[in-house]
Scaffold this motif. Structure first.
Motif, PDB file in Angstrom:
ATOM      1  N   UNK A  46      13.316  85.119   9.899  1.00  0.00           N
ATOM      2  CA  UNK A  46      14.590  85.658   9.419  1.00  0.00           C
ATOM      3  C   UNK A  46      14.826  85.310   7.951  1.00  0.00           C
ATOM      4  N   UNK A  47      14.411  84.127   7.530  1.00  0.00           N
ATOM      5  CA  UNK A  47      14.644  83.728   6.140  1.00  0.00           C
ATOM      6  C   UNK A  47      13.723  84.481   5.181  1.00  0.00           C
ATOM      7  N   UNK A  48      12.481  84.696   5.560  1.00  0.00           N
ATOM      8  CA  UNK A  48      11.540  85.411   4.707  1.00  0.00           C
ATOM      9  C   UNK A  48      11.510  86.906   4.988  1.00  0.00           C
ATOM     10  N   UNK A  49      12.190  87.334   6.049  1.00  0.00           N
ATOM     11  CA  UNK A  49      12.328  88.749   6.410  1.00  0.00           C
ATOM     12  C   UNK A  49      10.968  89.434   6.557  1.00  0.00           C
ATOM     13  N   UNK A  50      10.105  88.820   7.343  1.00  0.00           N
ATOM     14  CA  UNK A  50       8.844  89.486   7.653  1.00  0.00           C
ATOM     15  C   UNK A  50       8.440  89.187   9.095  1.00  0.00           C
ATOM     16  N   UNK A  51       7.568  90.013   9.573  1.00  0.00           N
ATOM     17  CA  UNK A  51       7.101  89.859  10.950  1.00  0.00           C
ATOM     18  C   UNK A  51       6.893  91.218  11.559  1.00  0.00           C
ATOM     19  N   UNK A  52       6.465  91.364  12.716  1.00  0.00           N
ATOM     20  CA  UNK A  52       6.128  90.256  13.606  1.00  0.00           C
ATOM     21  C   UNK A  52       4.716  89.752  13.370  1.00  0.00           C
ATOM     22  N   UNK A  53       4.556  88.471  13.597  1.00  0.00           N
ATOM     23  CA  UNK A  53       3.238  87.863  13.661  1.00  0.00           C
ATOM     24  C   UNK A  53       2.932  87.734  15.146  1.00  0.00           C
ATOM     25  N   UNK A  54       1.854  88.340  15.592  1.00  0.00           N
ATOM     26  CA  UNK A  54       1.524  88.338  17.019  1.00  0.00           C
ATOM     27  C   UNK A  54       0.396  87.337  17.250  1.00  0.00           C
ATOM     28  N   UNK A  55       0.670  86.377  18.121  1.00  0.00           N
ATOM     29  CA  UNK A  55      -0.304  85.352  18.483  1.00  0.00           C
ATOM     30  C   UNK A  55      -0.617  85.512  19.965  1.00  0.00           C
ATOM     31  N   UNK A  56      -1.912  85.635  20.283  1.00  0.00           N
ATOM     32  CA  UNK A  56      -2.351  85.749  21.683  1.00  0.00           C
ATOM     33  C   UNK A  56      -3.223  84.539  21.985  1.00  0.00           C
ATOM     34  N   UNK A  57      -2.834  83.790  23.020  1.00  0.00           N
ATOM     35  CA  UNK A  57      -3.606  82.623  23.431  1.00  0.00           C
ATOM     36  C   UNK A  57      -4.000  82.789  24.894  1.00  0.00           C
ATOM     37  N   UNK A  58      -5.262  82.500  25.203  1.00  0.00           N
ATOM     38  CA  UNK A  58      -5.782  82.638  26.553  1.00  0.00           C
ATOM     39  C   UNK A  58      -6.120  81.273  27.135  1.00  0.00           C
ATOM     40  N   UNK A  59      -5.911  81.148  28.443  1.00  0.00           N
ATOM     41  CA  UNK A  59      -6.322  79.936  29.138  1.00  0.00           C
ATOM     42  C   UNK A  59      -7.810  80.019  29.466  1.00  0.00           C
ATOM     43  N   UNK A  60      -8.387  78.912  29.857  1.00  0.00           N
ATOM     44  CA  UNK A  60      -9.812  78.899  30.205  1.00  0.00           C
ATOM     45  C   UNK A  60     -10.067  79.690  31.481  1.00  0.00           C
ATOM     46  N   UNK A  61      -9.220  79.525  32.472  1.00  0.00           N
ATOM     47  CA  UNK A  61      -9.338  80.286  33.715  1.00  0.00           C
ATOM     48  C   UNK A  61      -7.971  80.338  34.391  1.00  0.00           C
ATOM     49  N   UNK A  62      -7.928  80.818  35.611  1.00  0.00           N
ATOM     50  CA  UNK A  62      -6.652  80.990  36.298  1.00  0.00           C
ATOM     51  C   UNK A  62      -6.303  79.832  37.225  1.00  0.00           C
ATOM     52  N   UNK A  63      -7.204  78.873  37.412  1.00  0.00           N
ATOM     53  CA  UNK A  63      -6.948  77.823  38.385  1.00  0.00           C
ATOM     54  C   UNK A  63      -6.656  76.481  37.727  1.00  0.00           C
ATOM     55  N   UNK A  64      -7.688  75.759  37.320  1.00  0.00           N
ATOM     56  CA  UNK A  64      -7.466  74.419  36.772  1.00  0.00           C
ATOM     57  C   UNK A  64      -7.194  74.435  35.270  1.00  0.00           C
ATOM     58  N   UNK A  65      -7.767  75.377  34.559  1.00  0.00           N
ATOM     59  CA  UNK A  65      -7.674  75.368  33.103  1.00  0.00           C
ATOM     60  C   UNK A  65      -6.503  76.165  32.563  1.00  0.00           C
ATOM     61  N   UNK A  66      -5.329  75.977  33.119  1.00  0.00           N
ATOM     62  CA  UNK A  66      -4.166  76.755  32.658  1.00  0.00           C
ATOM     63  C   UNK A  66      -3.342  75.923  31.677  1.00  0.00           C
ATOM     64  N   UNK A  67      -3.961  75.502  30.600  1.00  0.00           N
ATOM     65  CA  UNK A  67      -3.260  74.715  29.583  1.00  0.00           C
ATOM     66  C   UNK A  67      -3.415  75.409  28.229  1.00  0.00           C
ATOM     67  N   UNK A  68      -2.317  75.404  27.477  1.00  0.00           N
ATOM     68  CA  UNK A  68      -2.315  75.948  26.124  1.00  0.00           C
ATOM     69  C   UNK A  68      -1.527  74.990  25.232  1.00  0.00           C
ATOM     70  N   UNK A  69      -1.789  74.989  23.934  1.00  0.00           N
ATOM     71  CA  UNK A  69      -0.962  74.176  23.046  1.00  0.00           C
ATOM     72  C   UNK A  69       0.410  74.816  22.865  1.00  0.00           C
ATOM     73  N   UNK A  70       1.421  73.976  22.753  1.00  0.00           N
ATOM     74  CA  UNK A  70       2.789  74.472  22.585  1.00  0.00           C
ATOM     75  C   UNK A  70       3.056  74.819  21.124  1.00  0.00           C
TER      76      UNK A  70
END
Length: 157
Positions: A46-70
């Motif tokens: 809002x301050x710089x009046x630009x965007x959107x920046x789209x970030x797509x992050x994928x997990x390793x798998x659907x079971x145990x590896x469902x972690x992403x950085x916040x």
């Protein structure tokens, strides 16, 4: 987003020697791609009046590896959305300040937005009116008398 395990078929032209003659032959190969969960951010400044920046992050798998950085250390406004993603999809965000359920109750075991989610027959807190629940409910109420006068009412024409 939730991506299930899938098999991709690819056709590739390969040169093979058949009966002493080199020929182009099409071969079909199958590649198995493991399922994963994906978080997509659309960020605006809002301050710089630009965007959107789209970030797509994928997990390793659907079971145990469902972690992403916040992203909350960089974008504080991502806190609510990451809690919602955790609650509905089960992705755990490392470094999130308050990662707990926000829409479902604390005792709820599964993640309802996943494609493999199967709705239970009966919820613990909200019973559905099927035959078993109705049979249990009838035990708490007095039976309706067979003759209450309603059987003598005839529709007027």
């Amino acid at each position: 987003m939730d991506w299930l395990d899938r098999t991709v078929k690819k056709t590739v032209k390969v040169k093979k020697v058949i009966d002493g003659v080199e020929k182009d032959v099409e071969e079909t190969t199958e590649e198995k791609i493991r399922g994963y969960l994906e978080a997509v951010y659309h960020l605006y400044s809002m301050t710089r009046k630009h965007g959107p920046v789209i970030i797509r992050m994928r997990t390793a798998n659907r079971t145990e590896g469902t972690r992403l950085p916040s992203l909350t250390p960089i974008y504080r406004s991502a806190e609510f959305q990451e809690r919602e993603i955790f609650d509905l999809y089960g992705i755990r965000f490392d470094g999130h300040p308050d990662l707990r359920r926000i829409l479902m109750w604390d005792e709820f075991q599964d993640y309802p937005m996943r494609k493999d989610y199967r709705e239970p027959d009966d919820y613990e807190y909200e019973p559905t009116p099927h035959d078993d629940v109705l049979a249990k409910a009838r035990e708490h109420y007095a039976p309706r008398p067979h003759l209450d006068g309603a059987e003598n009412i005839t529709p007027q024409q």
